[in-house]
Design a protein around this motif. Structure first.
Motif, PDB file in Angstrom:
ATOM      1  N   HIS A 146      44.406  33.679  34.914  1.00  0.00           N
ATOM      2  CA  HIS A 146      44.853  32.360  36.064  1.00  0.00           C
ATOM      3  C   HIS A 146      43.914  31.240  35.888  1.00  0.00           C
ATOM      4  CE1 HIS A 146      42.481  34.470  38.997  1.00  0.00           C
ATOM      5  NE2 HIS A 146      42.375  33.262  39.466  1.00  0.00           N
ATOM      6  N   ASP A 147      42.804  31.461  35.258  1.00  0.00           N
ATOM      7  CA  ASP A 147      41.992  30.263  34.851  1.00  0.00           C
ATOM      8  C   ASP A 147      42.637  29.264  34.032  1.00  0.00           C
ATOM      9  OD1 ASP A 147      39.657  30.969  36.510  1.00  0.00           O
ATOM     10  OD2 ASP A 147      38.151  31.103  35.296  1.00  0.00           O
ATOM     11  N   VAL A 166      33.501  35.321  30.511  1.00  0.00           N
ATOM     12  CA  VAL A 166      34.958  36.062  30.631  1.00  0.00           C
ATOM     13  C   VAL A 166      35.667  35.326  31.726  1.00  0.00           C
ATOM     14  CG1 VAL A 166      36.213  38.232  30.707  1.00  0.00           C
ATOM     15  CG2 VAL A 166      33.950  38.250  29.318  1.00  0.00           C
ATOM     16  N   ILE A 217      43.057  40.178  36.011  1.00  0.00           N
ATOM     17  CA  ILE A 217      42.999  39.399  37.435  1.00  0.00           C
ATOM     18  C   ILE A 217      41.953  38.797  37.665  1.00  0.00           C
ATOM     19  CG2 ILE A 217      43.475  39.675  39.814  1.00  0.00           C
ATOM     20  CD1 ILE A 217      45.689  41.684  39.099  1.00  0.00           C
ATOM     21  N   ASN A 218      40.688  39.423  37.448  1.00  0.00           N
ATOM     22  CA  ASN A 218      39.297  38.833  37.829  1.00  0.00           C
ATOM     23  C   ASN A 218      38.272  39.024  36.793  1.00  0.00           C
ATOM     24  OD1 ASN A 218      38.460  41.672  37.875  1.00  0.00           O
ATOM     25  ND2 ASN A 218      38.471  41.596  40.135  1.00  0.00           N
ATOM     26  N   GLY A 219      38.782  39.454  35.546  1.00  0.00           N
ATOM     27  CA  GLY A 219      37.734  39.546  34.242  1.00  0.00           C
ATOM     28  C   GLY A 219      37.264  41.026  34.006  1.00  0.00           C
ATOM     29  N   PRO A 232      39.550  35.308  34.228  1.00  0.00           N
ATOM     30  CA  PRO A 232      40.882  35.691  34.377  1.00  0.00           C
ATOM     31  C   PRO A 232      41.794  34.901  33.936  1.00  0.00           C
ATOM     32  CG  PRO A 232      39.848  34.687  36.072  1.00  0.00           C
ATOM     33  CD  PRO A 232      38.724  34.543  35.140  1.00  0.00           C
TER      34      PRO A 232
END
Lengths: 241, 186
Positions: B144-145, B140, B95-97, B142
């Protein structure tokens, strides 16, 4: 409470909320047990109105409820999808701008930002994280500053200036460059008058200002928002619990 | 319908993978314990560390743990997106790395040099450069990037109860909703 004259009221989401003259919509709502999410508000300080998470619709127009005095007969909308979606968007911006790595954060479970995220059902920050480079300040013998988590609420700035009379903290820069700074020639916390008993030590809603050697004294799972969600904790606090 | 015609319920086909993760989310999935039995009545596994099927076929659901730290992660993610109708980012790293993303403010070259050449206790070190090794990304990311993610299941790891709630909601056709105690970022 006076028994002769009933207090004036406004309507919030269909419920009567009594208030005292000059009281803000947010303070009155919390006192009446009606939660409105917020980040930069603190009952002991002049409201700041900067995080905008407490935005409500008063008679059809949006206002920060912490800075708007209540008026008799106001019709206020708060817990509605439109406003909660906007609040979630603001919280997502904050998670995107900073480095909020909850799994390693000492404030996890006590953190207002995290608890408001949970309350709003935020499951991701949605945007592409910025991963800013924000070195720690570990210069002070008792206190660690982790700027990665700052949400610019200015509570430490206000507490240090108004209560501690030391003005240890300040915000510098503008827009996306805005950041928390330490008011010393060297820029280091060790070169300020900050002491561990200062009010500024206890007001941070996230995990920026931390006592050294106190990490995880309260285990994860037994923290402020573990038992009850912020929606319940925030209104209990107002009732003096 | 005549009573002797048995209604065969089609199982959902599910693929899982761990990219830049620690397999903690997969462990948490296994932590649903005896609920695995009713779950396996509803799903069948495609590509997954649990089946050792290497490539993902057409699936209803893809569960991805971990973020993107190298080129192979990105290929794998795109393979999953191409084959899974619903793609879920599972856990903090996806979700956020998460933890691997804590290197994001460091220079990747300096990182590799410190770990493999100049770090404490390293003798006769060299930076691994076998052509089979996927190249690390500069930062790194997430999931969704890079691709569209349909659902996010936060937690480090998400608890077994959160995973169970999420999967049962999704399989029953409800929008997954995690209440207090189940939604966690840590």
């Amino acid at each position: 409470m006076s028994t002769e004259k009933p207090r004036p009221t406004f309507q919030m989401d269909g419920h009567d909320v009594p208030f005292d003259e000059g009281q803000s919509i947010l303070a009155a709502a919390l006192a009446a047990g009606r939660y409105v999410p917020y980040l930069c508000y603190h009952p002991e300080f002049q409201p700041h109105g900067s995080c905008k998470v407490c935005t409500v619709k008063i008679n059809g127009r949006t206002h920060a409820s912490c800075t708007t005095p209540a008026h008799e007969g106001d019709v206020v909308e708060s817990n509605v999808d439109e406003l909660n979606d906007m609040r979630k968007g603001l919280v997502q911006f904050l998670f995107t701008e900073g480095n909020h790595f909850c799994p390693s954060c000492e404030a996890s479970g006590n953190c207002t930002l995290q608890a408001v995220g949970y309350d709003l059902g935020m499951t991701s920050a949605h945007y592409s994280p910025l991963f800013p480079d924000r070195p720690l300040d570990a210069s002070h013998p008792e206190v660690l500053l982790d700027f990665n988590r700052c949400i610019l609420c200015e509570l430490c700035v206000r507490a240090s200036a108004l209560v501690d009379k030391k003005s240890v903290f300040s915000l510098a820069g503008r827009g996306i460059q805005k950041h928390l700074v330490v008011n010393a020639e060297s820029g280091k916390l060790a070169d300020t008058e900050l002491s561990v008993d200062d009010k500024a030590m206890s007001v941070c809603p996230v995990g920026v200002i931390l006592r050294k050697r106190r990490g995880f004294q309260v285990p994860i799972g037994e923290r402020k928002y573990d038992e009850h969600p912020i929606r319940e904790v925030a209104v209990q606090k107002q009732k003096g619990e | 319908m005549s009573p002797d015609v048995k209604e065969v319920k089609k199982k959902l086909r599910v693929a899982t993978t761990s990219l830049a993760g620690c397999f903690g989310c997969h462990m948490s999935l296994l932590d649903i314990d005896e609920r695995l039995v009713p779950l396996l009545d509803l799903i069948e596994l495609d590509s997954s560390p649990l089946t050792d099927i290497k490539h993902c076929g057409p699936c209803d659901l893809g569960l991805i743990e971990g973020g993107l730290c190298n080129a192979e992660n990105v290929h794998k993610l795109r393979e999953f997106r191409a084959h899974c109708k619903i793609l879920v980012a599972v856990g903090a790293c996806a979700i956020n790395g998460g933890l691997p993303a804590q290197r994001n403010h460091l220079d990747i070259r300096e990182c590799l040099q410190t770990v493999y050449l100049t770090g404490l206790g390293v003798e006769r070190g060299f930076i691994p450069n076998d052509p089979e090794l996927p190249l690390p990304l500069k930062q790194v990311h997430p999931l969704h990037d890079v691709v569209k993610i349909d659902y996010f299941l936060p937690g480090c790891p998400p608890s077994a109860d959160a995973i169970w709630q999420f999967l049962t909601d999704l399989i029953a056709g409800r929008t997954p909703k995690l209440g207090h105690g189940l939604i966690h970022y840590d």
